[in-house]
Design a protein around this motif. Structure first.
Motif, short mmCIF file in Angstrom:
data_model
loop_
_atom_site.label_atom_id
_atom_site.label_comp_id
_atom_site.label_asym_id
_atom_site.label_seq_id
_atom_site.Cartn_x
_atom_site.Cartn_y
_atom_site.Cartn_z
N PRO A 241 0.81 -1.22 0.00
CA PRO A 241 0.00 0.00 0.00
C PRO A 241 0.85 1.27 0.00
CG PRO A 241 0.07 -0.91 2.21
CD PRO A 241 0.81 -1.88 1.31
N TYR A 242 2.15 1.15 -0.16
CA TYR A 242 3.07 2.29 -0.18
C TYR A 242 4.12 2.03 -1.24
CZ TYR A 242 6.17 -0.89 2.28
OH TYR A 242 6.94 -1.97 2.61
N SER A 243 4.84 3.09 -1.60
CA SER A 243 5.95 2.94 -2.54
C SER A 243 7.04 3.94 -2.18
CB SER A 243 5.47 3.17 -3.98
OG SER A 243 4.96 4.47 -4.13
N THR A 244 8.19 3.77 -2.80
CA THR A 244 9.29 4.69 -2.53
C THR A 244 8.85 6.10 -2.92
OG1 THR A 244 10.29 4.19 -4.67
CG2 THR A 244 11.11 2.96 -2.77
N GLY A 245 9.25 7.05 -2.09
CA GLY A 245 8.87 8.44 -2.29
C GLY A 245 7.65 8.86 -1.51
N ASP A 246 6.95 7.89 -0.90
CA ASP A 246 5.78 8.24 -0.10
C ASP A 246 6.20 8.89 1.21
OD1 ASP A 246 3.88 7.36 -1.89
OD2 ASP A 246 3.54 5.44 -0.88
N ILE A 247 5.40 9.86 1.64
CA ILE A 247 5.59 10.54 2.93
C ILE A 247 4.51 10.02 3.86
CG2 ILE A 247 5.64 12.78 4.12
CD1 ILE A 247 6.14 14.05 1.30
N PHE A 248 4.89 9.74 5.10
CA PHE A 248 3.93 9.20 6.06
C PHE A 248 4.11 9.86 7.42
CE2 PHE A 248 7.65 6.50 5.80
CZ PHE A 248 8.00 6.26 7.11
N ALA A 249 3.06 9.74 8.23
CA ALA A 249 3.07 10.28 9.59
C ALA A 249 3.36 9.15 10.57
CB ALA A 249 1.73 10.92 9.91
N VAL A 250 4.25 9.40 11.52
CA VAL A 250 4.58 8.42 12.56
C VAL A 250 4.04 8.94 13.89
CG1 VAL A 250 6.41 7.17 13.76
CG2 VAL A 250 6.69 7.76 11.34
N PRO A 251 3.11 8.21 14.49
CA PRO A 251 2.60 8.66 15.79
C PRO A 251 3.68 8.49 16.86
CG PRO A 251 1.69 6.51 15.26
CD PRO A 251 2.49 6.95 14.06
N LEU A 252 3.86 9.53 17.64
CA LEU A 252 4.82 9.47 18.74
C LEU A 252 4.11 8.91 19.96
CD1 LEU A 252 6.53 12.90 18.06
CD2 LEU A 252 7.25 10.62 17.28
N ARG A 253 4.84 8.33 20.88
CA ARG A 253 4.23 7.60 21.98
C ARG A 253 3.59 8.49 23.04
NH1 ARG A 253 5.13 2.02 22.24
NH2 ARG A 253 5.29 1.37 20.07
N ASP A 254 4.05 9.73 23.17
CA ASP A 254 3.43 10.61 24.17
C ASP A 254 2.36 11.50 23.53
OD1 ASP A 254 5.31 12.11 22.78
OD2 ASP A 254 6.38 12.80 24.55
N HIS A 255 2.69 12.18 22.47
CA HIS A 255 1.72 12.99 21.72
C HIS A 255 2.37 13.46 20.44
CE1 HIS A 255 3.70 16.84 22.72
NE2 HIS A 255 4.01 16.23 23.85
N GLY A 256 1.58 13.68 19.45
CA GLY A 256 2.06 14.25 18.20
C GLY A 256 2.58 13.23 17.20
N TYR A 257 3.17 13.79 16.13
CA TYR A 257 3.62 13.01 14.99
C TYR A 257 4.96 13.53 14.49
CZ TYR A 257 -1.14 11.27 14.77
OH TYR A 257 -2.34 10.68 15.08
N ARG B 175 11.65 9.95 21.76
CA ARG B 175 12.78 10.41 22.57
C ARG B 175 13.55 11.52 21.85
NH1 ARG B 175 18.08 9.49 23.33
NH2 ARG B 175 18.25 7.87 21.76
N LEU B 176 13.78 11.35 20.55
CA LEU B 176 14.53 12.35 19.80
C LEU B 176 13.80 13.69 19.70
CD1 LEU B 176 15.87 10.14 16.86
CD2 LEU B 176 17.24 11.22 18.68
N LEU B 177 12.47 13.64 19.72
CA LEU B 177 11.67 14.88 19.61
C LEU B 177 11.06 15.29 20.93
CD1 LEU B 177 9.96 14.15 16.17
CD2 LEU B 177 11.81 15.77 16.65
N ALA B 178 11.65 14.83 22.03
CA ALA B 178 11.13 15.18 23.37
C ALA B 178 11.11 16.69 23.53
CB ALA B 178 11.97 14.52 24.46
N VAL B 179 10.02 17.16 24.14
CA VAL B 179 9.89 18.61 24.36
C VAL B 179 10.02 18.93 25.83
CG1 VAL B 179 8.56 19.20 22.34
CG2 VAL B 179 7.36 18.33 24.35
#
Length: 149
Positions: free
Chosen positions: A6-22, A145-149
């Motif tokens: 259902p995806y191909s190279t070049g697709d952009i997707f949203a990754v849900p973060l575990r605390d909040h946001g994407y 963790r990398l995007l912790a605020v």
């Protein structure tokens, strides 16, 4: 034979973060058998609608590059939200990775299989992304963790 994905190279997707946001992800390569080379980007957005409508990226600004399973994409937990403008896989290299602190691992750009391994100075190896195959959940945790605020 590779399965229909259902995806191909070049697709952009949203990754849900575990605390909040994407966070954003880009499918740079896919082996057709469940492994994706993903480039991941910040900053964190509070909702999918809040993600920037990015169609071009500076790959050097990726906060994470890894080989990962495609379960998040298959189950649509990582929803597709667009495509990279003028997709050119040549501009999305498959980086060398570091294993065990002093082994450079080079992957084939089509199959994502190891094409070569070699010893490397540990200081140089630490500058490379860590080798391994990460599950979707691990990627979500790491990005959180990398995007912790």
């Amino acid at each position: 034979m590779a399965r229909k994905l259902p995806y191909s190279t070049g697709d952009i997707f949203a990754v849900p973060l575990r605390d909040h946001g994407y966070a954003l992800g880009v499918v740079a390569r896919a082996d057709g058998k469940g492994i994706v080379l993903g480039y991941f980007f910040g900053p964190r957005a509070e909702s999918i609608e809040g993600l920037p409508e990015v169609r071009s990226f500076d790959i050097d600004s990726a906060i994470k590059v890894c080989r990962c399973g495609d379960l998040g994409l298959i189950r649509e937990n990582w929803p597709l939200i667009g495509r990279v403008e003028s997709w050119d896989p040549g501009q999305w290299n498959v980086p060398d990775f570091c294993r065990d602190g002093d082994i450079r691992v080079v992957y084939d750009g089509d199959s994502l299989e190891v094409s070569r391994e070699e010893r490397l100075d540990p200081r140089e190896c630490r500058r490379l992304p860590q080798d391994g195959l990460e599950g979707a959940g691990f990627v979500e945790l790491k990005l959180t963790r990398l995007l912790a605020v």
